[in-house]
Motif scaffolding. Structure first.
Motif, PDB file in Angstrom:
ATOM      1  N   THR A  29       4.679  -2.208  -3.138  1.00 36.34           N
ATOM      2  CA  THR A  29       4.668  -0.850  -2.624  1.00 36.34           C
ATOM      3  C   THR A  29       4.644  -0.866  -1.095  1.00 36.34           C
ATOM      4  O   THR A  29       4.314  -1.877  -0.473  1.00 36.34           O
ATOM      5  CB  THR A  29       3.453  -0.065  -3.137  1.00 36.34           C
ATOM      6  N   HIS A  30       4.986   0.264  -0.536  1.00 40.68           N
ATOM      7  CA  HIS A  30       4.966   0.438   0.917  1.00 40.68           C
ATOM      8  C   HIS A  30       3.574   0.144   1.468  1.00 40.68           C
ATOM      9  O   HIS A  30       3.401  -0.675   2.373  1.00 40.68           O
ATOM     10  CB  HIS A  30       5.395   1.876   1.234  1.00 40.68           C
ATOM     11  N   THR A  31       2.551   0.803   0.912  1.00 37.35           N
ATOM     12  CA  THR A  31       1.196   0.666   1.456  1.00 37.35           C
ATOM     13  C   THR A  31       0.647  -0.734   1.257  1.00 37.35           C
ATOM     14  O   THR A  31       0.002  -1.293   2.155  1.00 37.35           O
ATOM     15  CB  THR A  31       0.264   1.722   0.852  1.00 37.35           C
ATOM     16  N   ASP A  32       0.878  -1.335   0.098  1.00 39.35           N
ATOM     17  CA  ASP A  32       0.406  -2.706  -0.107  1.00 39.35           C
ATOM     18  C   ASP A  32       1.036  -3.659   0.905  1.00 39.35           C
ATOM     19  O   ASP A  32       0.381  -4.580   1.401  1.00 39.35           O
ATOM     20  CB  ASP A  32       0.724  -3.177  -1.525  1.00 39.35           C
ATOM     21  N   ASP A 126       5.831   4.308  -2.386  1.00 40.58           N
ATOM     22  CA  ASP A 126       4.498   4.312  -2.987  1.00 40.58           C
ATOM     23  C   ASP A 126       4.521   5.164  -4.249  1.00 40.58           C
ATOM     24  O   ASP A 126       5.294   6.126  -4.332  1.00 40.58           O
ATOM     25  CB  ASP A 126       3.460   4.906  -2.022  1.00 40.58           C
ATOM     26  N   VAL A 132      -6.411   5.637  -2.424  1.00 35.29           N
ATOM     27  CA  VAL A 132      -6.863   5.030  -1.176  1.00 35.29           C
ATOM     28  C   VAL A 132      -8.341   4.697  -1.318  1.00 35.29           C
ATOM     29  O   VAL A 132      -9.142   5.572  -1.655  1.00 35.29           O
ATOM     30  CB  VAL A 132      -6.649   5.972   0.017  1.00 35.29           C
ATOM     31  N   THR A 151       9.318   0.809   6.286  1.00 40.88           N
ATOM     32  CA  THR A 151       8.214  -0.098   5.971  1.00 40.88           C
ATOM     33  C   THR A 151       8.149  -1.250   6.968  1.00 40.88           C
ATOM     34  O   THR A 151       7.066  -1.643   7.409  1.00 40.88           O
ATOM     35  CB  THR A 151       8.366  -0.650   4.544  1.00 40.88           C
ATOM     36  N   ARG A 183      -7.579  -0.756   4.879  1.00 46.45           N
ATOM     37  CA  ARG A 183      -6.934   0.309   4.137  1.00 46.45           C
ATOM     38  C   ARG A 183      -5.997   1.040   5.093  1.00 46.45           C
ATOM     39  O   ARG A 183      -6.254   1.121   6.298  1.00 46.45           O
ATOM     40  CB  ARG A 183      -7.947   1.283   3.521  1.00 46.45           C
ATOM     41  N   VAL A 184      -4.881   1.515   4.559  1.00 50.46           N
ATOM     42  CA  VAL A 184      -3.868   2.190   5.367  1.00 50.46           C
ATOM     43  C   VAL A 184      -3.582   3.545   4.758  1.00 50.46           C
ATOM     44  O   VAL A 184      -3.381   3.662   3.538  1.00 50.46           O
ATOM     45  CB  VAL A 184      -2.569   1.362   5.437  1.00 50.46           C
ATOM     46  N   LEU A 185      -3.577   4.572   5.595  1.00 45.48           N
ATOM     47  CA  LEU A 185      -3.242   5.916   5.146  1.00 45.48           C
ATOM     48  C   LEU A 185      -2.547   6.657   6.277  1.00 45.48           C
ATOM     49  O   LEU A 185      -2.480   6.172   7.396  1.00 45.48           O
ATOM     50  CB  LEU A 185      -4.483   6.654   4.667  1.00 45.48           C
ATOM     51  N   THR A 186      -2.019   7.822   5.969  1.00 41.56           N
ATOM     52  CA  THR A 186      -1.411   8.665   6.996  1.00 41.56           C
ATOM     53  C   THR A 186      -2.360   9.813   7.299  1.00 41.56           C
ATOM     54  O   THR A 186      -2.813  10.511   6.383  1.00 41.56           O
ATOM     55  CB  THR A 186      -0.056   9.213   6.527  1.00 41.56           C
TER      56      THR A 186
END
Length: 222
Positions: A29-32, A126, A132, A151, A183-186
């Motif tokens: 996934t993008h976030t992983d 994602d 999250v 990405t 952890r990554v978030l927007t």
């Protein structure tokens, strides 16, 4: 940073593993991928090969740090991915994502095993139900809302954010002791400027110069 930043640019290469056969090898996934990229960067920077006075990668990392901290994300699969293991690197995984980070090098002197790997075009997705984790024990990297990035571009930006947090924030030692969780978030920053680091892009690809692409800080207990 010296004038070498412009006259003799160096880059840190990130390589994400993205296999062609998604049926046999689930696509990351993008976030992983971003989480793995951020962790791989700080795992390399904290490695004894870098931190020890006689470490084999120390001189290369120092030469790179004296310039702009450029990072370039490539992708690889199959035998090309396997071959990159022969180069000194650090590796991190998150979910199905695996990212390797290699010793810095002059931008025009890419190691032979990395040179044929594709730069650009890495754009993963994602799931709609992406969860999250909470912030405790983790570095929170917030991507700036409204700043569109692939990405690959975002991987470089979260790598910058993790590096700046490792080098500048007082909680970094404890973060390292607990395994460099990320952890990554927007979202917009929630920490004051004194409690976070911000990444402003040089404007070489995808976004205008000076764009704040990400921020990072410890929003929970570390």
């Amino acid at each position: 940073m010296t004038d070498l930043a412009e006259t003799d640019p160096w880059s840190l290469s990130l390589v994400a593993r993205v296999e062609k056969d998604a049926a046999g090898n689930p696509a990351p996934t993008h976030t992983d991928t971003l989480v793995a990229a951020a962790r791989a960067v700080v795992l390399l920077l904290s490695d004894p090969r870098v931190t020890s006075p006689d470490g084999e990668l120390r001189a290369a990392v120092q030469a790179w740090r004296d310039r702009r901290i450029r990072k370039i994300c490539r992708r690889a699969r199959g035998v090309k991915w396997e071959r990159t293991a022969a180069l000194p690197h650090a590796e991190a995984a998150s979910g199905e994502a695996v990212v390797r980070v290699f010793a810095p090098h002059p931008r025009e002197q890419v190691p032979e095993l990395l040179r044929p790997l594709q730069v650009g075009g890495l754009d993963l997705a994602d799931p709609e139900d992406l969860a999250v984790p909470g912030p405790d024990g983790l570095l929170t990297i917030r991507l700036t809302p409204g700043v569109a990035m692939t990405t690959g571009k975002a991987a470089a930006q979260v790598g910058h954010a993790a590096q700046l947090a490792y080098e500048q924030l007082p909680q970094a030692r404890r973060w390292q002791e607990t395994g460099f969780g990320v952890r990554v978030l927007t979202g917009a920053p929630v920490l004051p400027p004194s409690g976070r680091v911000d990444v402003r892009d040089g404007g070489f690809t995808e976004v205008p110069p000076g764009t704040t692409t990400a921020s990072a800080g410890f929003e929970g207990t570390v």
